[in-house]
Design an enzyme around this catalytic site. Structure first.
Site, short mmCIF file in Angstrom:
data_model
loop_
_atom_site.label_atom_id
_atom_site.label_comp_id
_atom_site.label_asym_id
_atom_site.label_seq_id
_atom_site.Cartn_x
_atom_site.Cartn_y
_atom_site.Cartn_z
N ASN A 124 0.86 -1.18 0.00
CA ASN A 124 0.00 0.00 0.00
C ASN A 124 0.89 1.23 0.00
OD1 ASN A 124 -1.77 2.05 0.37
ND2 ASN A 124 -2.64 1.28 2.29
N LYS A 149 0.19 4.22 -0.42
CA LYS A 149 -0.37 5.43 0.20
C LYS A 149 -0.17 5.43 1.70
CE LYS A 149 -3.16 6.53 -3.70
NZ LYS A 149 -4.41 6.35 -4.43
N ASN A 202 4.30 2.09 -15.56
CA ASN A 202 3.50 2.63 -16.67
C ASN A 202 2.16 3.18 -16.17
OD1 ASN A 202 2.30 0.11 -16.23
ND2 ASN A 202 1.79 -0.22 -18.38
N ARG A 215 3.16 11.62 -8.04
CA ARG A 215 2.26 11.87 -6.92
C ARG A 215 2.43 10.82 -5.82
NH1 ARG A 215 -1.24 13.34 -11.17
NH2 ARG A 215 -2.25 11.29 -11.15
N ALA A 224 -3.68 6.83 -22.55
CA ALA A 224 -3.64 6.04 -23.78
C ALA A 224 -3.78 4.57 -23.45
CB ALA A 224 -2.34 6.27 -24.54
N ASP A 243 0.75 -2.00 -27.19
CA ASP A 243 1.20 -2.43 -25.87
C ASP A 243 2.49 -3.27 -25.95
OD1 ASP A 243 -0.65 -1.22 -24.16
OD2 ASP A 243 -2.12 -2.80 -24.45
N GLY A 246 2.72 -0.87 -50.35
CA GLY A 246 3.62 -0.58 -51.45
C GLY A 246 3.92 -1.77 -52.33
#
Lengths: 406, 406
Positions: free
Chosen positions: B76, B78, B99, B107, B141, B172, B234
């Site tokens: 955890n 936080k 990611n 943060r 994204a 990905d 092409g």
């Protein structure tokens, strides 16, 4: 001023590069971007990739893309002196890579047993179309054959139409990247153990690595993964797809997606397209309800997107934290100054083709992608490579050249 | 009996893996296949990828694919004690990868400056959707957004229809592979110099690496590369595309290609399909003539392929040295015993999902791909990892668990 912080990663690593076209060259080019001394060994006619598609003066654009930051020497491997020269280079090399047709490298007298016999610490790496032991192990393959046989085509295209080939050359570059990872793993171990390695990858096998989402979809349903049109495989979370934008050109679409993992996406999207009246409407309030009303949902969003350009739609929807992406074409990407400013595209000065803007290695090292040096001219480094690697004098190289050994 | 020759490549390399979904996890999984000790750090709810799509008992098939050979701990972040624990682990790690959405890792108090301040020799690696300095750098994204904005959609789909998303998750996994190469390059350098690194890759930027053929096509024509249907970008060398086979199912097609580089392909193809009468026919004798008569050529080949299954067509045409590939779906690939015999697919025994056959790392090391170990259960390695990395006792770990720090 950005410095080349990637370029000393593989300083001192020597790669003997007997690859052609794309699968092999994309692998060795990745090593070159990170600073390896990649010496492309070509027969005196050159890698056929040099003339694939249009050639700006000398070499094809295609060739310039996959052979940057390398050096080139010519060696006639069918001449015994040429073969002996290459074997001398094997004693100085850390990595040997080839992607000839099945059996060809052995017929040249440079199979794994021979090369590893000369230099047991070498990393000997091979790309083939199909794996040893596959029913097709002797078949030729190109990017599209690998993509047909490796499932990527079967899951690409219209939901009710025929399979399509994905535009990206995953069969080639996708394979090359997996081999590059494996070469680097073996090189890392070698710093500790001195151990050589024999690496082999088949393009068909490599495709499975990029299509694992389709295998997950198969596991969920027990049925072959279907084509998903413009959506993602197994996506059951409308909206998820492309929506038409103004002025209605071939690529004027914006992809919009509301994530199942973030239930705020849907009301945020409704608000930003001016349909706050539908927030909480039970026809669309849950994922299940949206699945049941997908055509209506698509119509609601299209009604808004049609009045916006794809760039505006992406900016407006993206700004409220909902995933959105304009469908950009090569012209729009080439015209976006942000790529060149960030070093993701770089303009090379090629001695024959002149200035040419092309994509760089896209990973930033301390803020910058490594600088691109133009692909070498055929045999353009005969003298400097043979001097660096084997200590040959200019006269010795000249004599090999006169005798058509190189 | 094959040995795990890949698995000691990265022996002793410790990866602190704060990634989720696919782009990051595919990168760290590649490192795990090569033997790195990859510790997936999850908040106590777990990587949202654990519930993406169907979940066999515990974790989704999707999750099992991208998290093999790793260990999992819960932290955890936080909780100040959780954050302190992670910082202790940073001192023992060689690589740190994340990611999260833009700004999230900072943060949490684990930005590059903080982590590299604690351990200057660490390789700190990040995946984002858009690059720093891009107009969209703060946008979310996912795979499909990167593919929309990175050109891969604009060159995929019917020639005269809308863009399609390539089935493979290049946005990905394609991005993850480029980051893995870069991490390995930096690790290799570190054995010599001790230098740490800050690596960053944007999914949009990474797409350009896989679509360089489209940029070559753009350079040739001066126009955006178009969609090429089932052919290659092409390609101007008919036949080059898919042809219908019996019994006419959704994926009953064979790709047939005659190479410009090998003029023998065309007469060989005519002979093998019983149309020797057309060898030398001036309507089809040259590449230019075949371009002018492409619909007729396609009809001639289809007339033959319709009477063969795709597997037979591939075998018959391939045997005479002409590139041919059956369009195979996930069911056909899963049902082909050659993949399991060669170790390209392996059946894992997952403690909750039971046996599950999945694609392995496809590169063979001394003949074999590395063995797959099942993806870890959430927090399944709290005790052993914290003991290995930090020397914590069972009691200490139990106390962290009781306090909901881990």
């Amino acid at each position: 001023m950005p410095t080349d912080d990637a370029g000393n990663c593989l300083e001192g690593v020597r790669v003997l590069d007997l690859t052609q076209f794309e699968a092999g060259p994309s692998c060795t080019e990745a090593l070159a971007f990170l600073g390896a001394d990649v010496v492309k060994v070509e027969n005196p006619k050159g890698d056929p990739g040099r003339s694939s598609g249009g050639a700006p003066g000398a070499d094809a654009w295609y060739f310039l893309q996959y052979n940057a930051n390398k050096r080139s020497i010519t060696v006639n491997l069918k001449d015994p002196r040429g073969l002996a020269l290459l074997k001398d280079m094997v004693t100085k090399a850390d990595v040997f890579i080839e992607n000839y047709a099945p059996g060809a490298i052995e017929r040249l007298g440079l199979g794994a047993d021979v090369v590893r016999g000369i230099n047991p610490a070498i990393i000997y790496a091979q790309v083939k179309g199909f794996g040893t032991g596959s029913p097709y192990e002797n078949n030729l393959a190109f990017d599209m054959i690998a993509q047909a046989c490796g499932d990527t085509m079967s899951v690409t295209g219209p939901k009710d139409g025929p399979p399509m080939k994905p535009g990206p050359s995953i069969g080639d570059t996708g394979t090359g990247m997996l081999l590059a990872i494996s070469v680097l793993g073996a090189l890392f171990r070698r710093t500790r153990t001195g151990q050589g390695e024999h690496l082999q990858v088949a393009m068909q096998d490599a495709m499975l690595h990029y299509i694992r989402g389709a295998f997950a979809a198969h596991a969920r349903t027990g049925k072959p993964a279907p084509r998903a049109g413009s959506a993602s495989l197994g996506a059951t979370n409308p909206p998820c797809g492309i929506f038409p934008c103004k002025p209605g050109g071939a690529n004027d679409y914006v992809f919009v997606y509301t994530s199942r993992g973030n239930p705020e996406h849907w009301p945020r999207l409704l608000k930003v397209i001016g349909r706050e009246d539908l927030i909480g409407d039970e026809r669309y309030a849950t994922r299940e309800a949206r699945i049941a009303h997908e055509p209506e949902i698509n119509a609601i969003i299209s009604e808004w997107t049609r009045h916006h350009t794809k760039q505006d739609a992406m900016a407006i929807i993206g700004a409220v934290g909902v995933p959105a992406g304009a469908v950009l074409d090569t012209g729009e990407l080439l015209g976006d100054p942000s790529f060149e400013a960030r070093g993701i595209m770089q303009t090379i000065q090629h001695p024959k083709a002149g200035p040419y803007k092309m994509p760089a290695w896209p990973v930033r090292f301390s803020g910058s992608p490594p600088p691109i040096r133009p692909a070498p001219l055929l045999g353009g480094n005969n003298e400097d490579v043979l001097n660096d690697w084997l200590g040959m004098s200019r006269d010795e190289v000249g004599s090999l050249q006169a005798d058509k050994v190189i």
